[in-house]
Design a protein around this motif. Structure first.
Motif, PDB file in Angstrom:
ATOM      1  N   PHE A  75      -3.662 -14.374  24.986  1.00  0.00           N
ATOM      2  CA  PHE A  75      -4.398 -13.194  25.433  1.00  0.00           C
ATOM      3  C   PHE A  75      -3.532 -12.352  26.375  1.00  0.00           C
ATOM      4  O   PHE A  75      -3.446 -11.126  26.236  1.00  0.00           O
ATOM      5  CB  PHE A  75      -5.699 -13.649  26.132  1.00  0.00           C
ATOM      6  N   ILE A  76      -2.829 -13.039  27.313  1.00  0.00           N
ATOM      7  CA  ILE A  76      -1.958 -12.320  28.269  1.00  0.00           C
ATOM      8  C   ILE A  76      -0.873 -11.556  27.498  1.00  0.00           C
ATOM      9  O   ILE A  76      -0.571 -10.397  27.801  1.00  0.00           O
ATOM     10  CB  ILE A  76      -1.340 -13.303  29.296  1.00  0.00           C
ATOM     11  N   ALA A  77      -0.295 -12.240  26.471  1.00  0.00           N
ATOM     12  CA  ALA A  77       0.769 -11.594  25.682  1.00  0.00           C
ATOM     13  C   ALA A  77       0.242 -10.338  24.978  1.00  0.00           C
ATOM     14  O   ALA A  77       0.918  -9.299  24.967  1.00  0.00           O
ATOM     15  CB  ALA A  77       1.330 -12.586  24.674  1.00  0.00           C
ATOM     16  N   PHE A  78      -0.959 -10.428  24.419  1.00  0.00           N
ATOM     17  CA  PHE A  78      -1.543  -9.256  23.738  1.00  0.00           C
ATOM     18  C   PHE A  78      -1.837  -8.126  24.744  1.00  0.00           C
ATOM     19  O   PHE A  78      -1.619  -6.957  24.445  1.00  0.00           O
ATOM     20  CB  PHE A  78      -2.816  -9.647  22.981  1.00  0.00           C
ATOM     21  N   GLY A 121       5.829  -8.899  25.029  1.00  0.00           N
ATOM     22  CA  GLY A 121       4.746  -9.763  24.563  1.00  0.00           C
ATOM     23  C   GLY A 121       4.979 -10.266  23.150  1.00  0.00           C
ATOM     24  O   GLY A 121       4.435 -11.307  22.770  1.00  0.00           O
ATOM     25  N   SER A 122       5.819  -9.565  22.371  1.00  0.00           N
ATOM     26  CA  SER A 122       6.007  -9.968  20.969  1.00  0.00           C
ATOM     27  C   SER A 122       6.734 -11.316  20.842  1.00  0.00           C
ATOM     28  O   SER A 122       6.363 -12.147  20.015  1.00  0.00           O
ATOM     29  CB  SER A 122       6.755  -8.893  20.195  1.00  0.00           C
ATOM     30  N   ASN A 176       2.091  -2.064  27.270  1.00  0.00           N
ATOM     31  CA  ASN A 176       3.376  -1.511  26.817  1.00  0.00           C
ATOM     32  C   ASN A 176       3.142  -0.260  25.963  1.00  0.00           C
ATOM     33  O   ASN A 176       3.871   0.717  26.056  1.00  0.00           O
ATOM     34  CB  ASN A 176       4.075  -2.587  25.990  1.00  0.00           C
ATOM     35  N   LYS A 177       2.120  -0.325  25.143  1.00  0.00           N
ATOM     36  CA  LYS A 177       1.794   0.781  24.242  1.00  0.00           C
ATOM     37  C   LYS A 177       1.397   2.029  25.035  1.00  0.00           C
ATOM     38  O   LYS A 177       1.698   3.152  24.634  1.00  0.00           O
ATOM     39  CB  LYS A 177       0.655   0.337  23.313  1.00  0.00           C
ATOM     40  N   ILE A 200       2.478  -3.134  13.526  1.00  0.00           N
ATOM     41  CA  ILE A 200       1.181  -2.588  13.953  1.00  0.00           C
ATOM     42  C   ILE A 200       1.362  -1.822  15.263  1.00  0.00           C
ATOM     43  O   ILE A 200       0.824  -0.736  15.449  1.00  0.00           O
ATOM     44  CB  ILE A 200       0.118  -3.710  14.091  1.00  0.00           C
ATOM     45  N   PHE A 201       2.171  -2.383  16.151  1.00  0.00           N
ATOM     46  CA  PHE A 201       2.426  -1.754  17.448  1.00  0.00           C
ATOM     47  C   PHE A 201       3.011  -0.345  17.264  1.00  0.00           C
ATOM     48  O   PHE A 201       2.612   0.598  17.922  1.00  0.00           O
ATOM     49  CB  PHE A 201       3.395  -2.628  18.254  1.00  0.00           C
TER      50      PHE A 201
END
Lengths: 292, 172
Positions: A28-31, B82-83, A37-38, B131-132
């Motif tokens: 969850f943290i990674a997502f 995160g990837s 980031n997005k 997707i990102f």
């Protein structure tokens, strides 16, 4: 005894549940990190910058023996080719002397015509050099880390050159290291034009070694081999910097081969165009609008 | 007292040796080599290390170590933050559930197993990053990266094996 065993089983079940919960939490943290980031979060930018200042000195230190070996090999290689190169340079020099006199004549003509039109030239660009510390590229991104400690003129959005042409732009500025997004990276968008026909477009990276030229007029006469230079649209880059050549035109997709040697970069030049502090993305959006 | 302290330090270093070795491997892959295509195709040694250590010494390579290694890898690479964490955690998840399959298997079986897991995880990462960016990334580079990483597996495993033997000897 039976009660103790039951307690043990109970505890191991709890431990397993905690472990499972931890896995879910870390995913969850990674997502969440990706989502931040997005949205170009300041927090992610700051974290990346601080962490990069911790990790890249280690990479820089590890690169010392590699640089010594590569420098020694290059020295012997250069020594071997020195005679041939000398001959080539002499010929090149002869050609350049002839061209130089032509350029001087054109400069005078340009000056006279500019005066005639009351043309105000843009502020001149200044250059600074930086050493490449790490190559960040892989299947998912194409970038470089350069050493810019003490260089106060480095700003986000500035263009980066190699000996042959444009290689990328500054994406993140740190106190010691800065990140350069290469022109082949999926995030790279650079306003360019065809040198001869002056047709404008946007050079858009797609994570292949040959980025695409987009937003060109449909009726534009484009040919393989045409040289691409920066257009200077939106005023973020100086116009006329060499970028690449059209390498293929297939099904309406124009592919550009960069002139800069992206895989052998040791030192790069950063172009300071004395920008006002405007967001790079806004400028590119403006350039895209102009291109359309 | 001094002996105790020395032993405690030694023990701590032993505990983090797999992590330090993995970090060293990851750092080494980011050194500019000047070799053609080195800036776009690099072996994903972090995946090799996560696979190796989670399989052989899960006690020294726990979930949080995997997470932190993924974070470092994300910082060093320019891929979305995160990837790599997701990719490494997926390897952890797969290996912890399949570890019984690898008991008493030969090196070749580990190598094939790694190839299988790598293909799965790299395609998952490719999908997430696509997707990102809301755009499919080119697959050729990914295939080369997978092949390159599989080819590097014996080399990285050789050093990891040496470290594991050192740890086993030290533990008696």
């Amino acid at each position: 005894m039976k009660r103790r065993r039951a307690l043990f089983v109970h505890l191991s079940r709890i431990r397993l549940m905690v472990k499972k919960f931890a896995i879910v939490l870390l995913f969850f943290i990674a997502f969440v990190m990706m989502l931040f980031n997005k949205t170009d979060s300041f927090f992610i930018d700051k974290t990346s910058s601080v962490a990069a200042n911790i990790f890249f000195p280690i990479v820089d230190l590890l690169a010392v023996p590699a640089r010594v070996v590569s420098g020694t090999l290059n020295y012997f290689y250069d020594f071997k080719n020195i005679r041939e190169e000398n001959k080539k340079l002499r010929e090149e020099n002869r050609e350049l002397v002839i061209r130089s006199s032509r350029v001087t004549a054109l400069e005078i003509e340009n000056h006279l015509l500019s005066n005639l039109l009351n043309y105000v030239p843009p502020e001149g660009a200044s250059y600074s050099a930086a050493r490449v510390v790490a190559e960040e590229g892989d299947s998912f991104s194409h970038a470089l880390i350069i050493y810019t400690a003490g260089n106060k003129t480095v700003k986000k959005g500035q263009i980066v050159l190699s000996d042959n042409g444009v290689v990328g732009r500054i994406e993140r500025v740190g106190s010691v290291y800065s990140k350069v997004i290469l022109i082949t990276d999926i995030n790279s968008k650079i306003p360019v034009m065809i040198e001869n026909s002056r047709v404008r477009g946007i050079l858009s990276g797609d994570n292949t070694s040959v980025p695409k030229l987009i937003f060109t007029p449909l009726e534009a006469d484009l040919r393989v081999g045409d040289k691409i230079i920066t257009s200077g649209v939106a005023g973020i880059f100086p116009p006329g910097l060499p970028v690449g050549k059209i390498s293929a035109i297939e099904n309406g997709v124009i592919k550009i081969k960069p002139l800069g040697d992206l895989d052998r970069l040791e030192y790069v030049r950063i172009v300071d165009y004395h920008l006002a502090d405007i967001s790079y993305e806004e400028d590119i959006a403006q350039a895209v609008d102009l291109g359309e | 007292m001094r002996e105790d302290l020395k032993e405690a330090i030694n023990l701590s270093i032993q505990k983090i040796l797999p992590f330090l070795l993995s970090l060293l491997f990851i750092f080494c892959t980011y050194i500019p080599s000047g070799v053609s295509v080195s800036h776009v195709i690099r072996p994903d040694v972090g995946m090799i290390c996560v696979f190796y250590w989670v399989l052989h010494r899960p006690d020294l390579f726990n979930l949080f170590t995997v997470f932190f290694l993924g974070f470092v890898s994300d910082i060093l690479s320019s891929a979305p933050l995160g990837s790599d964490i997701i990719a490494y955690l997926t390897i952890y998840l797969v290996i912890t559930n399949l570890s019984s399959f690898f008991v008493n298997k030969s090196f070749q079986a580990f190598w094939y197993g790694f190839g299988f897991v790598l293909v799965l995880v790299e395609f998952l990462k490719w999908l997430i990053v696509s997707i990102f960016y809301t755009e499919f990334l080119p697959l050729e580079r990914l295939l080369f990266t997978i092949l390159f990483t599989i080819a590097w597996y014996p080399v990285v495993s050789f050093f990891n094996d040496a470290a594991r033997k050192y740890l086993m000897n030290d533990e008696g």
